[in-house]
Design a protein around this motif. Structure first.
Motif, short mmCIF file in Angstrom:
data_model
loop_
_atom_site.label_atom_id
_atom_site.label_comp_id
_atom_site.label_asym_id
_atom_site.label_seq_id
_atom_site.Cartn_x
_atom_site.Cartn_y
_atom_site.Cartn_z
N PRO A 143 -4.62 69.19 -55.91
CA PRO A 143 -5.70 68.40 -56.48
C PRO A 143 -5.73 68.41 -58.00
CG PRO A 143 -6.56 70.49 -55.71
CD PRO A 143 -5.11 70.45 -55.32
N VAL A 144 -4.92 69.30 -58.62
CA VAL A 144 -5.03 69.48 -60.08
C VAL A 144 -3.71 69.39 -60.83
CG1 VAL A 144 -7.14 70.85 -59.94
CG2 VAL A 144 -4.93 72.00 -59.81
N ARG A 145 -2.58 69.43 -60.16
CA ARG A 145 -1.28 69.35 -60.82
C ARG A 145 -0.45 68.25 -60.17
NH1 ARG A 145 -0.68 74.11 -64.09
NH2 ARG A 145 -2.84 74.51 -64.69
N GLY A 146 0.34 67.55 -60.97
CA GLY A 146 1.15 66.46 -60.45
C GLY A 146 0.37 65.21 -60.14
N VAL A 147 -0.90 65.17 -60.51
CA VAL A 147 -1.79 64.05 -60.18
C VAL A 147 -1.90 63.11 -61.38
CG1 VAL A 147 -3.12 65.39 -58.52
CG2 VAL A 147 -3.80 65.39 -60.94
N PRO A 148 -2.42 61.89 -61.20
CA PRO A 148 -2.68 61.03 -62.35
C PRO A 148 -3.63 61.71 -63.34
CG PRO A 148 -2.79 59.77 -60.32
CD PRO A 148 -2.70 61.21 -59.92
N LEU A 149 -3.42 61.45 -64.62
CA LEU A 149 -4.24 62.08 -65.64
C LEU A 149 -5.72 61.77 -65.46
CD1 LEU A 149 -1.98 61.37 -68.74
CD2 LEU A 149 -2.31 63.58 -67.60
N ALA A 150 -6.03 60.59 -64.97
CA ALA A 150 -7.43 60.21 -64.78
C ALA A 150 -8.16 61.17 -63.85
CB ALA A 150 -7.53 58.78 -64.25
N VAL A 151 -7.44 61.76 -62.91
CA VAL A 151 -8.06 62.71 -61.99
C VAL A 151 -8.59 63.94 -62.74
CG1 VAL A 151 -7.58 64.25 -60.02
CG2 VAL A 151 -6.62 61.93 -60.07
N ARG A 152 -7.94 64.27 -63.85
CA ARG A 152 -8.32 65.46 -64.61
C ARG A 152 -9.29 65.16 -65.75
NH1 ARG A 152 -5.29 69.88 -64.28
NH2 ARG A 152 -7.27 70.75 -65.04
N ASP A 153 -9.62 63.90 -65.97
CA ASP A 153 -10.34 63.52 -67.18
C ASP A 153 -11.68 64.23 -67.31
OD1 ASP A 153 -10.69 61.96 -69.60
OD2 ASP A 153 -12.14 60.77 -68.47
N GLU A 154 -12.49 64.24 -66.29
CA GLU A 154 -13.82 64.83 -66.39
C GLU A 154 -13.73 66.31 -66.75
OE1 GLU A 154 -17.94 65.42 -63.79
OE2 GLU A 154 -16.24 64.31 -62.93
N GLN A 155 -12.82 67.01 -66.09
CA GLN A 155 -12.67 68.44 -66.35
C GLN A 155 -12.19 68.69 -67.78
OE1 GLN A 155 -9.53 70.56 -64.25
NE2 GLN A 155 -10.85 72.35 -64.04
N ILE A 156 -11.22 67.90 -68.23
CA ILE A 156 -10.69 68.09 -69.58
C ILE A 156 -11.75 67.74 -70.62
CG2 ILE A 156 -8.85 67.48 -71.19
CD1 ILE A 156 -7.99 69.07 -68.67
N GLN A 157 -12.50 66.66 -70.39
CA GLN A 157 -13.56 66.30 -71.32
C GLN A 157 -14.60 67.41 -71.44
OE1 GLN A 157 -13.53 63.81 -73.30
NE2 GLN A 157 -12.26 62.20 -72.40
N ASP A 158 -14.95 68.02 -70.31
CA ASP A 158 -15.89 69.15 -70.35
C ASP A 158 -15.33 70.29 -71.18
OD1 ASP A 158 -17.67 67.78 -68.76
OD2 ASP A 158 -17.16 68.85 -66.91
N ARG A 159 -14.06 70.56 -71.01
CA ARG A 159 -13.42 71.66 -71.74
C ARG A 159 -13.40 71.37 -73.24
NH1 ARG A 159 -7.77 72.35 -69.46
NH2 ARG A 159 -8.97 72.91 -67.61
N LEU A 160 -13.17 70.09 -73.59
CA LEU A 160 -13.02 69.71 -74.99
C LEU A 160 -14.37 69.51 -75.70
CD1 LEU A 160 -10.02 67.23 -74.71
CD2 LEU A 160 -9.99 69.63 -75.39
N PRO A 221 6.40 64.31 -62.29
CA PRO A 221 7.17 65.35 -62.99
C PRO A 221 6.67 65.63 -64.39
CG PRO A 221 8.39 63.28 -62.93
CD PRO A 221 7.21 63.10 -62.03
N ALA A 222 5.83 64.75 -64.96
CA ALA A 222 5.32 64.98 -66.31
C ALA A 222 4.59 66.31 -66.42
CB ALA A 222 4.40 63.83 -66.71
N THR A 223 3.98 66.77 -65.34
CA THR A 223 3.29 68.07 -65.38
C THR A 223 4.24 69.15 -65.85
OG1 THR A 223 1.85 67.37 -63.57
CG2 THR A 223 1.94 69.72 -64.05
N ASP A 224 5.44 69.19 -65.31
CA ASP A 224 6.40 70.23 -65.67
C ASP A 224 7.01 70.01 -67.05
OD1 ASP A 224 5.99 71.48 -63.27
OD2 ASP A 224 7.87 70.80 -62.35
N LEU A 225 7.14 68.75 -67.46
CA LEU A 225 7.73 68.48 -68.77
C LEU A 225 6.80 68.89 -69.90
CD1 LEU A 225 9.50 65.06 -68.11
CD2 LEU A 225 10.30 67.40 -67.68
N ALA A 226 5.58 69.27 -69.58
CA ALA A 226 4.69 69.87 -70.57
C ALA A 226 5.29 71.12 -71.18
CB ALA A 226 3.34 70.21 -69.92
N ALA A 227 6.27 71.71 -70.53
CA ALA A 227 6.98 72.88 -71.09
C ALA A 227 7.53 72.59 -72.48
CB ALA A 227 8.12 73.29 -70.16
N ALA A 228 7.78 71.34 -72.80
CA ALA A 228 8.30 70.99 -74.12
C ALA A 228 7.39 71.49 -75.23
CB ALA A 228 8.48 69.47 -74.22
N TRP A 229 6.08 71.47 -75.00
CA TRP A 229 5.10 71.92 -76.00
C TRP A 229 4.59 73.32 -75.69
CZ3 TRP A 229 5.56 67.17 -73.87
CH2 TRP A 229 5.77 66.09 -74.74
#
Length: 291
Positions: A143-160, A221-229
């Motif tokens: 439910p939290v990894r490998g999903v479209p970014l929009a799925v995480r938006d509310e949680q990330i906005q709260d964090r930010l 796969p973009a979730t894993d490519l976050a390793a770049a940063w």
């Protein structure tokens, strides 16, 4: 903020009873606790093995996924992964399945200077290419990894907007830009799901192992490519990017995932102080990268 309370306390005495009952040929080996994490306790067993035991019920499905899928995936990957060499079942006052895996000698990448990590950028890229193949229809989903970014938006906005992070305004503006990237249009592929440097083992200038597949899922796969940063600086990131050959949209989503994972690490730094520098590094790299 504190780590979740364990559903069951795991000590060497309990583990010893499990070994004597289920794997008696290993029961006379030395045994010591080496990590008591968010979800699992890790014991080293002799020189070449370790045990991974869930300490919370919610971690059990994650371990079961590792037991089911990692043995086959391990045969296709260029670095070692914690595929179980034996499995354990509930018993002796312990209610969950558990695993015996090979111990990998080396140094956790989060403890290695960032400049020295550059040497494994190509190897990690190759690992990701080999992992990111279409997953079968019955592969686990997250439910939290490998999903479209929009799925995480509310949680990330709260964090930010929590007041717990430095440079929140910059991060929020960047997140709002990155989240507009096109969604993954390909088939769901195997995704590790947690590509931060504490899950990489280095031996010298080589990638020895990729650990903790608890978030293993089929998705973007973009979730894993976050390793770049999360793992590298600009020079290492360029080498990694050349190795994975991702399209622009995927690379943009990967940067968004680095922001998401990096800020999570920063927020939880008091629980995992060994990762505090990794969270700060990721945020700095994400904000500094001009694309």
């Amino acid at each position: 903020m504190t780590a979740p309370v364990a559903d069951i306390d795991i000590d060497a005495e309990l583990v010893g009873r499990l070994l004597r009952a289920q794997h008696p040929d290993l029961a006379d080996r030395s045994l010591r606790l080496v990590a008591n994490g968010w979800d699992n306790a890790i014991f080293r067993l002799g020189d070449d093995l370790c045990l991974r035991l869930p300490r919370r019920a919610v971690a059990v499905p994650l371990l079961v996924n590792e037991q089911r899928w990692l043995p086959a995936l391990a045969e296709t990957l260029p670095a070692r992964v914690p595929a179980p060499v034996r499995v354990g079942v509930p018993g002796d006052d312990y209610p969950y399945p558990w695993s015996i895996c090979e111990w990998v000698d080396g140094e956790i990448a989060s403890l290695v200077p960032v400049a020295e990590r550059r040497a494994v950028a190509g190897e990690l890229a190759e690992f990701m290419r080999r992992l990111h193949v279409p997953a079968p229809a019955d592969a686990p989903v997250s439910p939290v990894r490998g999903v479209p970014l929009a799925v995480r938006d509310e949680q990330i906005q709260d964090r930010l907007t929590s007041g717990k992070l430095a440079r929140e305004d910059e991060l929020r503006r960047l997140w709002d830009e990155l989240i507009t990237a096109p969604v993954w249009a390909g088939p769901p592929v195997w995704v590790h799901g947690d590509p931060h440097p504490a899950n990489l083992v280095l031996r010298g200038s080589r990638l020895a192992a990729v650990l903790d597949f608890g978030d293993l899922n089929a998705g973007d796969p973009a979730t894993d490519l976050a390793a770049a940063w999360l793992v590298f600086d600009a020079q290492g990131r360029a080498a990694f990017q050349a190795g994975v050959d991702a399209d622009d949209a995927t690379w943009t989503r990967a940067r968004a995932w680095a922001l998401a994972i990096g800020t999570a690490i920063a927020v939880f730094a008091d629980i995992h102080p060994g990762l505090a520098d990794a969270g700060e590094h990721a945020i700095t790299q994400v904000l500094a990268d001009q694309g």
